[in-house]
Enzyme design. Structure first.
Site, PDB file in Angstrom:
ATOM      1  CG  MET A  19      45.465  48.449  42.132  1.00 58.75           C
ATOM      2  SD  MET A  19      44.765  50.246  41.655  1.00 58.75           S
ATOM      3  CE  MET A  19      43.128  49.808  40.672  1.00 58.75           C
TER       4      MET A  19
ATOM      5  CG  HIS B 287      49.577  35.682  33.130  1.00 55.66           C
ATOM      6  ND1 HIS B 287      48.412  35.253  32.845  1.00 55.66           N
ATOM      7  CD2 HIS B 287      49.721  36.863  32.562  1.00 55.66           C
ATOM      8  CE1 HIS B 287      47.826  36.262  32.255  1.00 55.66           C
ATOM      9  NE2 HIS B 287      48.555  37.095  32.130  1.00 55.66           N
ATOM     10  N   GLY B 288      47.979  35.324  36.291  1.00 52.58           N
ATOM     11  CA  GLY B 288      47.399  36.210  36.918  1.00 52.58           C
ATOM     12  C   GLY B 288      45.780  35.861  36.797  1.00 52.58           C
ATOM     13  CB  ALA B 289      43.065  37.761  38.406  1.00 52.67           C
TER      14      ALA B 289
END
Lengths: 476, 147
Positions: free
Chosen positions: A376, A399-401
């Site tokens: 978000m 791949h992400g946080a």
């Protein structure tokens, strides 16, 4: 974790062992700050993975690694079938082939602004999200078989999207070797009405703005320009993958002893690649990969229809589609020798370097696009596969946080309405079936994605291309 | 961090943190009671169980080689029925004999507005899987659920 436990190879590479039962070392790529903040369980799990038969080179963890199921999330491990190598259901995870895809729109923020609210509402209506929301597609057994064998190519043949999309999906939208007969009745039942659905948790569809270009030439080749609007989808293989993971993890745990595997923990359950169970799992897992590719293809087609209504004639070409929970057969150079390996990437993205033959022609010289999801309020990133003084971690990246605080803690600290309002003040429209879900997924519940991407860039896992910031968020 | 809750029947259950996911834990005077409480914790990961009307019964049967695997199979069976029937369950009646389980789960179809489902459970895992009798004689059962 205490950095003193490791041998520091360079600025962002930390090695441990091998010691005890470990056959290869554990290697973590991270900045010192990220390593210090990393869960102790990551190293414990990496050491367990490093002790499995047939493991090659090292058990790797990416800068966003955290405690997973047997294997750490953000973990990469490759196995040699000729050396008794194994395949692990936990090393792939329950959301098989969960991944990210990004479409270009060619629109500017100025063109989007007048219809932003309407676009958010219509996307939310068109794309089923969240628990209990069914898709509009119902597949019978024959259609399920065709979908599992055909992946995104099957979806295109059914009228979902364009043939040109397939070149921009890993494995051209369909991984070979899927075996629908290795998929249980329960897995089929869970998927019957779930095609073209987003799911919930950290899955989303976002309309985003390219707000910063880091590598002009690569961005140009990828079709990314500053100020352009793009659409990004993050979801996976839905009930089919979840049930296949469940079925096979259990079966592998039960069969471990029979296969002569002494596992330090039951959740590390795996099977030799050359065993009947190992082969059956690979066939079922590939069916789930194809399901995820088909699912993202359909969700994208639903989004395209909404855009076409609001912007007649618009095309939304696909930039790329990546998966970050897989086990794939690949050839890698290890110690100067080319080896045929099975590479597990659990919460890690494949990141082939420039020139790799699996990258579609117009992108090949620039490296494979690597798409990193945010949450978000936090931005997302487009990276590209790279080669510094060699290819790292079998060509894998982050791949992400990753979460900073638990769902429970997020629920205590944040309130859904408040999160939606604060994001709206920052120009981000959120549409979700669940305010509790929004609170649990609050941007502040996640780690700093920029720090994770910076570490991946400095470590030579992938290089930064462009930063994206969300405009519209559709969540389950 | 965990917060302990109590069901209508008085069984205690709680959720515990695991990275991006959530652990479910149930307590009871018998394994059967603790199994029911853990299933209620599973519902609590999605919505407030008090908001779920126990209207429609669903029969569930499982059999496993030991109690831990039985807990794993039981929670996965509940997840399967949640997914395929599109239901949430607010009450569980569990009968246990050796490693065989017969249960009735009572619930209703998901109502997005009323239940505000936060997550969709994907699978009960083998991580932190435990069935144990505490020194007090109370049973504790738990595992991590991927959501």
């Amino acid at each position: 974790m205490d950095p003193r436990r490791f041998e520091r190879i360079d600025d962002t590479c930390w090695r441990y062992g091998p010691e005890g039962a470990m056959r290869v070392p554990a290697v973590i790529y991270a900045s010192e700050t990220l390593l210090r903040a990393m869960d102790e369980k990551v190293l414990a799990q990496l050491c367990n993975v490093a002790s499995l038969p047939g493991i090659v080179e090292a058990a790797y963890a990416m800068p966003d690694a955290h405690w997973g199921y047997g294997f750490p999330i953000g973990g990469v491990a490759a196995f040699d079938p000729d050396e008794g190598g194994v395949v692990s259901a936990g090393g792939v995870g329950f959301d098989i082939s969960c991944g990210v895809r990004t479409h270009l729109t060619g629109l500017t923020l100025k063109e989007l602004s007048p219809v932003r609210e309407r676009l958010a509402d219509e996307l939310f209506r068109a794309i089923p999200a969240g628990l209990g929301r069914r898709g509009r597609i119902r597949l019978d057994d024959r259609e399920l078989d065709a979908m599992m064998a055909g992946g995104a190519a099957w979806a295109v043949a059914q009228g979902w999207g364009e043939k040109a999309d397939l070149a921009r999906i890993e494995d051209q939208g369909c991984v070979a070797g899927a075996e629908p007969e290795a998929v249980s009745r329960r897995a089929r039942e869970r998927q019957r009405e779930e095609m073209g659905t987003l799911g919930s948790g950290n899955h989303y569809l976002e309309v985003q703005l390219v707000d910063r270009i880091e590598d002009e030439a690569t961005a140009h080749a990828f079709g990314l320009t500053e100020g352009q609007v793009v659409v990004t989808i993050h979801c996976g293989s839905r009930g089919l993958g979840h049930q296949i993971g469940t079925d096979y993890l259990r079966e592998m745990a039960r069969a471990a002893e029979r296969h002569g595997l002494r596992l330090p923990e039951r959740e590390l359950a795996c099977a030799p690649l050359r065993s009947a169970l190992g082969r059956r799992y690979l066939g079922a897992m590939r069916a789930a990969i194809n399901c995820a590719l088909a699912n993202r293809q359909i969700v994208a087609a639903l989004a395209r229809r909404v855009f076409e209504r609001l912007f007649p004639g618009i095309r939304l070409p696909l930039l790329f589609d990546v998966s970050h929970n897989t086990c794939k057969e690949e050839t890698h150079e290890v110690g100067g020798r080319r080896q045929h390996l099975f590479v597990h990437r659990k919460g890690a993205t494949r990141a082939f370097p420039p020139g790799h033959p699996a990258i579609p022609e117009p992108l090949r010289a620039w490296g494979q696009p690597v798409l990193i999801g945010g949450s978000m309020g936090t931005g997302s990133w487009v990276l590209a596969g790279t080669r510094v003084d060699g290819v790292r971690a079998f060509a894998s990246a982050v791949h992400g946080a990753g979460r900073a605080i638990s769902r429970r803690e997020a629920l205590r600290r944040f309130q859904g309405e408040g999160v939606v309002r604060q994001l709206a003040e920052r120009g981000i429209l959120v549409r979700s079936v669940s305010l509790r879900g929004v609170a649990e997924e609050a941007p502040a519940a996640y780690k700093d994605v920029d720090a994770v991407v910076e570490a991946a860039h400095r470590a030579g896992l992938a290089r930064k291309v462009a930063h994206l910031r969300p405009l519209i968020v559709i969540k389950g | 961090m965990s917060t302990r809750e109590r069901s209508r029947e008085g069984w205690a259950y709680e959720l515990f943190a695991h990275g991006a996911d959530v652990g479910v834990r149930g307590f009871g005077a018998s394994p059967a009671e603790a199994f029911a409480a853990a299933a209620l914790a599973l519902t609590a990961a999605v919505t407030d169980p008090a908001r779920v009307e126990p209207r429609e019964p669903v029969e569930i049967h499982c059999e496993a080689e030991d109690l831990e695997m039985l807990l794993h199979d039981w929670l996965n069976a509940v997840i399967y029925y949640m997914a395929t029937l599109g239901m949430l369950f607010g009450r569980f009646d569990v009968r246990l004999e050796h490693h065989r389980l017969e249960a009735t789960a009572w619930g209703e179809p998901v109502d997005l507005a009323r239940h505000q489902p936060a997550v969709e459970p994907k699978a009960a895992t083998l991580t932190e899987l435990k069935v144990a009798k505490e020194p007090s004689g109370r049973w504790l059962v738990q595992c991590v659920v991927d959501v």
